[in-house]
Scaffold this motif. Structure first.
Motif, PDB file in Angstrom:
ATOM      1  N   LEU A  51       0.791  -1.193   0.054  1.00  0.00           N
ATOM      2  CA  LEU A  51       0.020  -0.070  -0.193  1.00  0.00           C
ATOM      3  C   LEU A  51       1.024   1.476   0.155  1.00  0.00           C
ATOM      4  N   ASN A  52       2.295   0.912   0.268  1.00  0.00           N
ATOM      5  CA  ASN A  52       2.922   2.400   0.330  1.00  0.00           C
ATOM      6  C   ASN A  52       4.178   2.386  -0.492  1.00  0.00           C
ATOM      7  N   VAL A  53       4.305   1.531  -1.641  1.00  0.00           N
ATOM      8  CA  VAL A  53       5.222   1.474  -2.577  1.00  0.00           C
ATOM      9  C   VAL A  53       5.771   2.639  -2.955  1.00  0.00           C
ATOM     10  N   MET A  54       4.839   3.754  -2.999  1.00  0.00           N
ATOM     11  CA  MET A  54       5.307   5.024  -3.529  1.00  0.00           C
ATOM     12  C   MET A  54       6.007   5.921  -2.488  1.00  0.00           C
ATOM     13  N   VAL A  55       5.968   5.605  -1.153  1.00  0.00           N
ATOM     14  CA  VAL A  55       6.200   6.284  -0.216  1.00  0.00           C
ATOM     15  C   VAL A  55       7.868   6.083   0.251  1.00  0.00           C
ATOM     16  N   ASP A  60       9.709   5.823   5.881  1.00  0.00           N
ATOM     17  CA  ASP A  60       9.408   4.559   6.353  1.00  0.00           C
ATOM     18  C   ASP A  60       8.207   3.819   5.281  1.00  0.00           C
ATOM     19  N   GLY A  61       8.395   4.248   4.123  1.00  0.00           N
ATOM     20  CA  GLY A  61       7.686   3.546   3.138  1.00  0.00           C
ATOM     21  C   GLY A  61       8.655   2.521   2.480  1.00  0.00           C
ATOM     22  N   MET A  62       8.082   1.987   1.416  1.00  0.00           N
ATOM     23  CA  MET A  62       8.638   0.774   0.696  1.00  0.00           C
ATOM     24  C   MET A  62       9.668   1.404  -0.338  1.00  0.00           C
TER      25      MET A  62
END
Ligand code: COS
Length: 379
Positions: A51-55, A60-62
């Motif tokens: 859900l956070n591949v773009m962070v 602390d995202g991917m």
């Protein structure tokens, strides 16, 4: 340009492939029928880091590169393009904040999607689809209060009914037009923000697509992403980045349909032999395979250019347009190879054909993509 996935990307692809085989594919037909994504999927997808591949990692995202994201979305698309669409909408909505947000806005947004929250990008309206500048939702500034009041209606919003945070485009100019378009972060539960009609769609049915109604929604100035009037440019940059990922989902649909038709052609016997031995069937399978490979290469090319920081808008439009046309053609041909069985809900290809159709429509119709491509070539 090297299109081969590296070891880390291959590992990630394998993990997602296993996740899809266990948690998505077995439920795809049921979710399609129920017009609903199984409730367990969001927490499971969050656990997988989808859900956070773009962070970025520093938030602390991917923090994944585009090629890795495309590889993941292709796998999701193979299992169910509706689920893939819902998950990819998190990236779509995250992009404007990562492109133009302040450090504080990025942190607030990351906090939501890093913790299993869903997000929605709300641009489209009853009167504004391809004509993004036609957004009629208004944002009126109260200088003294340091707030904006938003009024309007959004339509066809992916994750509209399940999002925890929204990126909403509204116009700060009474007269409208692209120079007034502005982006705002609106958290779920903000007074005046309500979810309207849920769409009963032809395909990608597990993805939640809803109308959003904004009635005197007050947000602080701190929720404005970018400058007043910068919304169109931010939206265009967002769509440029998201288009190869639509292409990746489309490649996933096409690959799954090809796999299904190939397996069937080897098993199905007519005239005392497998239909795979007939040259007309072989020709169809060869054409399908060539198209899927070419579409995947275009997707990877656009992603590589983006990752290298080069201009990729033309290639992004090409990837989205070509891959979605291929998904439509290949799913149609897969049904043809499978005959009456392909047309029946007993096999998944009829769903894939319904899912493929939207790929030619959403996130910029293929007519718009062709305009973008032609403009890049001509001017
Ligand atoms: N990146 C950055 N800026 C961009 C841009 C891009 N990809 N595309 C356009 N812009 C800028 C231009 O530079 C121009 O800025 P200036 O006026 O300061 O020079 C401005 O935006 C207007 O550009 P343009 O005149 O090309 O815009 P148009 O109104 O002709 O619209 C299309 C262009 C049709 C391509 C655009 O409206 C579009 O992409 N529409 C589809 C929207 C869509 O995908 N909708 C689906 C729903 S959203 S999920």
């Amino acid at each position: 340009m090297d299109f081969a996935l590296n070891e880390e990307q291959l590992e990630l692809q394998q993990l997602v492939r296993e996740f899809v085989a266990k948690e998505i594919t077995p439920y795809a037909a049921q979710m399609d029928k129920e017009n609903h994504m199984r409730d367990e999927l969001v927490p499971l997808a969050a656990e997988m880091g989808l859900l956070n591949v773009m962070v970025p990692e520093e938030l602390d995202g991917m923090g994944l590169d585009s090629v890795s994201i495309a590889a993941i979305y292709e796998e999701l698309g193979k299992g169910c393009a509706g689920v893939a669409t819902s998950i990819a909408a998190n990236s779509l909505a995250t992009l404007p904040v990562m492109i133009a947000g302040t450090d504080e806005q990025k942190q607030i947004w990351a906090e939501v999607v890093n913790n299993g929250g869903m997000a929605a990008f709300a641009l489209t309206e009853p009167g504004a689809g391809s004509d993004a500048g036609g957004v009629a939702t208004k944002a009126v500034k109260d200088k003294e209060a340091g707030t904006y009041t938003l009024n309007g209606t959004k339509m066809f919003i992916t994750n509209g009914g399940i999002a925890d945070i929204y990126l909403i485009l509204a116009n700060v100019r009474k007269s409208g037009g692209i120079r007034g378009l502005t982006c705002f972060i609106v958290p779920k539960g903000t007074p005046g923000l309500s979810v309207g009609k849920k769409e009963d769609k032809m395909g990608i049915r597990p993805s939640n697509t809803c109308e959003l109604v904004l009635q005197d929604v007050v947000v602080p100035e701190a929720n404005r992403v970018g400058r007043e009037g910068e919304g169109f440019r931010i939206a265009m940059k967002t769509l440029d980045s998201a288009r190869p990922f639509v292409g990746a989902i489309a490649v996933g649909i096409a690959q799954a349909a090809l796999d299904c038709a190939t397996k069937y052609a080897k098993e199905r016997r007519q005239f005392d032999q497998p239909i795979a031995s007939f040259q007309l069937v072989q020709g169809m399978i060869a054409d399908m395979a060539m198209k899927v490979d070419a579409a995947r290469l275009l997707v990877y090319k656009a992603c590589c250019l983006r990752d290298e920081g080069k201009d990729f808008a033309k290639e992004a439009a090409m990837a989205k347009c070509y891959a979605s046309d291929v998904a439509m053609e290949v799913t149609t041909d897969a049904i043809q190879v499978m005959g009456g069985y392909g047309y029946s809900k007993e096999y998944p290809v009829e769903k894939m054909m319904r899912d493929a159709k939207i790929m030619q429509i959403y996130e910029g119709t293929n007519q718009i993509q062709r305009l973008v491509i032609a403009n890049k070539i001509l001017y």
